[in-house]
Design a protein around this motif. Structure first.
Motif, mmCIF file in Angstrom:
data_model
loop_
_atom_site.group_PDB
_atom_site.id
_atom_site.type_symbol
_atom_site.label_atom_id
_atom_site.label_comp_id
_atom_site.label_asym_id
_atom_site.label_seq_id
_atom_site.Cartn_x
_atom_site.Cartn_y
_atom_site.Cartn_z
ATOM 1 N N LEU A 4 131.177 72.607 157.753
ATOM 2 C CA LEU A 4 130.177 72.202 156.761
ATOM 3 C C LEU A 4 128.975 71.572 157.455
ATOM 4 N N GLN A 5 129.323 70.753 158.484
ATOM 5 C CA GLN A 5 128.257 70.031 159.180
ATOM 6 C C GLN A 5 127.319 71.009 159.867
ATOM 7 N N SER A 6 127.928 72.094 160.442
ATOM 8 C CA SER A 6 127.076 73.054 161.131
ATOM 9 C C SER A 6 126.132 73.723 160.123
ATOM 10 N N GLN A 7 126.560 73.736 158.851
ATOM 11 C CA GLN A 7 125.655 74.288 157.835
ATOM 12 C C GLN A 7 124.730 73.220 157.261
ATOM 13 N N GLY A 8 124.884 72.030 157.769
ATOM 14 C CA GLY A 8 124.031 70.940 157.290
ATOM 15 C C GLY A 8 124.439 70.408 155.935
ATOM 16 N N LEU A 9 125.635 70.840 155.458
ATOM 17 C CA LEU A 9 126.011 70.464 154.099
ATOM 18 C C LEU A 9 126.514 69.031 153.984
ATOM 19 N N VAL A 10 127.328 68.619 154.953
ATOM 20 C CA VAL A 10 127.862 67.270 154.878
ATOM 21 C C VAL A 10 126.732 66.260 154.972
ATOM 22 N N ASP A 11 125.829 66.533 155.881
ATOM 23 C CA ASP A 11 124.685 65.628 156.030
ATOM 24 C C ASP A 11 123.918 65.518 154.722
ATOM 25 N N LYS A 12 123.757 66.689 154.076
ATOM 26 C CA LYS A 12 122.992 66.675 152.838
ATOM 27 C C LYS A 12 123.716 65.867 151.763
ATOM 28 N N GLU A 13 125.041 66.110 151.664
ATOM 29 C CA GLU A 13 125.846 65.352 150.695
ATOM 30 C C GLU A 13 125.756 63.866 150.981
ATOM 31 N N PHE A 14 125.883 63.549 152.250
ATOM 32 C CA PHE A 14 125.872 62.152 152.655
ATOM 33 C C PHE A 14 124.528 61.539 152.307
ATOM 34 N N ASP A 15 123.499 62.263 152.617
ATOM 35 C CA ASP A 15 122.141 61.805 152.344
ATOM 36 C C ASP A 15 121.942 61.620 150.840
ATOM 37 N N LEU A 16 122.402 62.614 150.077
ATOM 38 C CA LEU A 16 122.253 62.562 148.617
ATOM 39 C C LEU A 16 123.004 61.357 148.060
ATOM 40 N N GLY A 17 124.199 61.128 148.600
ATOM 41 C CA GLY A 17 125.006 59.999 148.157
ATOM 42 C C GLY A 17 124.303 58.679 148.393
ATOM 43 N N SER A 18 123.717 58.508 149.569
ATOM 44 C CA SER A 18 123.084 57.213 149.818
ATOM 45 C C SER A 18 121.779 57.084 149.033
ATOM 46 N N ARG A 19 121.136 58.210 148.787
ATOM 47 C CA ARG A 19 119.929 58.157 147.952
ATOM 48 C C ARG A 19 120.284 57.850 146.498
ATOM 49 N N LEU A 20 121.431 58.387 146.065
ATOM 50 C CA LEU A 20 121.881 58.095 144.699
ATOM 51 C C LEU A 20 122.201 56.605 144.557
ATOM 52 N N ARG A 21 122.870 56.071 145.584
ATOM 53 C CA ARG A 21 123.200 54.648 145.568
ATOM 54 C C ARG A 21 121.932 53.806 145.405
ATOM 55 N N ALA A 22 120.913 54.178 146.164
ATOM 56 C CA ALA A 22 119.648 53.437 146.092
ATOM 57 C C ALA A 22 118.995 53.605 144.721
ATOM 58 N N ALA A 23 119.043 54.830 144.215
ATOM 59 C CA ALA A 23 118.420 55.107 142.909
ATOM 60 C C ALA A 23 119.082 54.298 141.805
ATOM 61 N N VAL A 24 120.411 54.227 141.846
ATOM 62 C CA VAL A 24 121.132 53.459 140.826
ATOM 63 C C VAL A 24 120.794 51.979 140.981
ATOM 64 N N ARG A 25 120.778 51.529 142.226
ATOM 65 C CA ARG A 25 120.483 50.112 142.474
ATOM 66 C C ARG A 25 119.089 49.760 141.954
ATOM 67 N N GLN A 26 118.152 50.693 142.117
ATOM 68 C CA GLN A 26 116.776 50.423 141.699
ATOM 69 C C GLN A 26 116.489 50.828 140.252
ATOM 70 N N GLY A 27 117.530 51.232 139.562
ATOM 71 C CA GLY A 27 117.356 51.578 138.147
ATOM 72 C C GLY A 27 116.496 52.813 137.921
ATOM 73 N N GLN A 28 116.643 53.820 138.778
ATOM 74 C CA GLN A 28 115.784 55.005 138.657
ATOM 75 C C GLN A 28 116.418 56.146 137.869
ATOM 76 N N ILE A 29 117.609 55.928 137.347
ATOM 77 C CA ILE A 29 118.219 56.985 136.534
ATOM 78 C C ILE A 29 117.540 56.963 135.164
ATOM 79 N N GLN A 30 117.070 58.134 134.760
ATOM 80 C CA GLN A 30 116.377 58.221 133.475
ATOM 81 C C GLN A 30 117.297 58.843 132.422
ATOM 82 N N VAL A 31 116.875 58.735 131.184
ATOM 83 C CA VAL A 31 117.638 59.352 130.106
ATOM 84 C C VAL A 31 116.743 60.329 129.346
#
Ligand code: C2E
Ligand code: MG
Ligand code: MG
Ligand code: MG
Length: 293
Positions: free
Chosen positions: A15-42
């Motif tokens: 997965l890593q060679s396809q860059g997928l794990v990195d992307k997931e990992f990146d998305l996960g930490s960005r999601l964490r930040a987004a939730v922390r900063q209240g950026q989830i919209q409805v």
């Protein structure tokens, strides 16, 4: 266990060679930040009374726009939030935003209900019902104006625990809807015991409604639901012919792109006014439409 570990490492590196794990990992930490900063919209999608065509409620749907990855669908980030332990914070933000918005609409005299989606960890969390009661009270919303949508598969997987949690929510006055109904293999005995008020027929059935087989499937789901005293909702209604068939079948509430897409609050407000058909808190409805209820 050892070979399992090796397999995982192999999977990880491929997965890593396809860059997928990195992307997931990146998305996960960005999601964490987004939730922390209240950026989830409805966004809000109209639920329409099948008979009158009047809007009767809205479903709140979570939206996340990430600077780097663009719009990420809830199909992706809700699951991710569950895995990362962010679902409580995310879910609470969605509910809080939606209740505040509902309150604003109610203050303008619009009589609307709100539906929110609840995931497994939320439902099974011991203080969920207290959190909901606190938030509804804070926003002066009555529990019966709030529908909680849980997927049929969630409710049936751990039927015992789910039934207990749903019973508590139901006792507190919240309305319970089984979402994506028809895809989750309900045992009829379980369905009978579940404290639910509403079945939401999955869009995969609605998509096939114009075929004879599809129509009889939905008819039998609706007949069974009605026999149990439940309200029937159809999601994913994309054209007028499907809407007409669903009306003939006796489904009470319709939702789908044919009526309106999920929209930000302001656009939804315009949609409501343009449609000119919503129950007002006090007297007659607008536009001389027949009143139900
Ligand atoms: P759902 O609750 O079954 O919501 C219906 C999905 O169908 C939504 O996708 C909606 O945008 C889409 N839809 C509505 N009308 C039509 C139509 O006419 N045609 C088609 N093809 N699709 C239609 P969305 O917004 O991507 O949400 C996907 C799922 O993510 C939801 O399915 C729900 O299970 C979950 N979800 C969304 N928001 C939340 C949330 O705040 N919390 C939790 N726990 N789950 C959420
Ligand atoms: Mg839903
Ligand atoms: Mg659904
Ligand atoms: Mg669905």
């Amino acid at each position: 266990a050892k070979s399992q570990g090796r397999n995982n490492i192999q999977l990880f590196s491929s997965l890593q060679s396809q860059g997928l794990v990195d992307k997931e990992f990146d998305l996960g930490s960005r999601l964490r930040a987004a939730v922390r900063q209240g950026q989830i919209q409805v966004h809000y999608q109209p639920l329409v009374d099948a008979r009158s065509g009047c809007i009767q409620g809205l479903e709140a749907l979570a939206r996340w726009h990430d600077e780097k990855h663009g719009w990420v669908g809830p199909g992706t980030f809700v699951h991710m939030a569950e895995c990362l332990g962010l679902i409580h914070a995310l879910g609470q933000q969605v509910i809080e935003q939606a209740l505040a918005q509902l309150r604003r609409w109610q203050e303008q005299g619009l009589s609307l209900r709100l539906s929110v989606n609840i995931s497994k960890r939320q439902l099974f969390s011991p203080d969920f019902v207290h959190m909901l009661l606190r938030l509804t009270e804070q926003h002066a919303i009555q529990p019966r104006q709030l529908t909680l949508e849980v997927t049929e598969s969630l409710a049936m997987q751990d039927a015992g625990q789910a039934a207990a949690c749903l019973a508590e929510l139901s006792k507190a006055g919240f309305v319970i809807s089984l979402d994506d109904f028809g895809t989750g293999y309900s045992a009829l005995s379980h369905l009978h015991e579940m404290p639910v008020n509403e079945l939401k027929i999955d869009l995969s059935f609605v998509r096939r409604i114009k075929t004879a087989g599809g129509r009889s499937m939905v008819q039998s789901i609706a007949d069974m639901g009605h026999a149990l005293g439940l309200c029937l909702v159809a999601e994913g209604v994309e054209d007028g012919e499907s809407a007409q068939i669903l009306r003939e079948i006796g489904v009470e509430v319709l939702q789908g792109y044919y009526f309106g897409r999920p929209m930000p609050a302001a656009a939804c407000h315009d949609w409501i006014l343009q449609r000119n058909c919503v129950r007002r808190e006090s007297t007659e409805p607008l536009g001389g439409q027949p009143t139900s209820a």
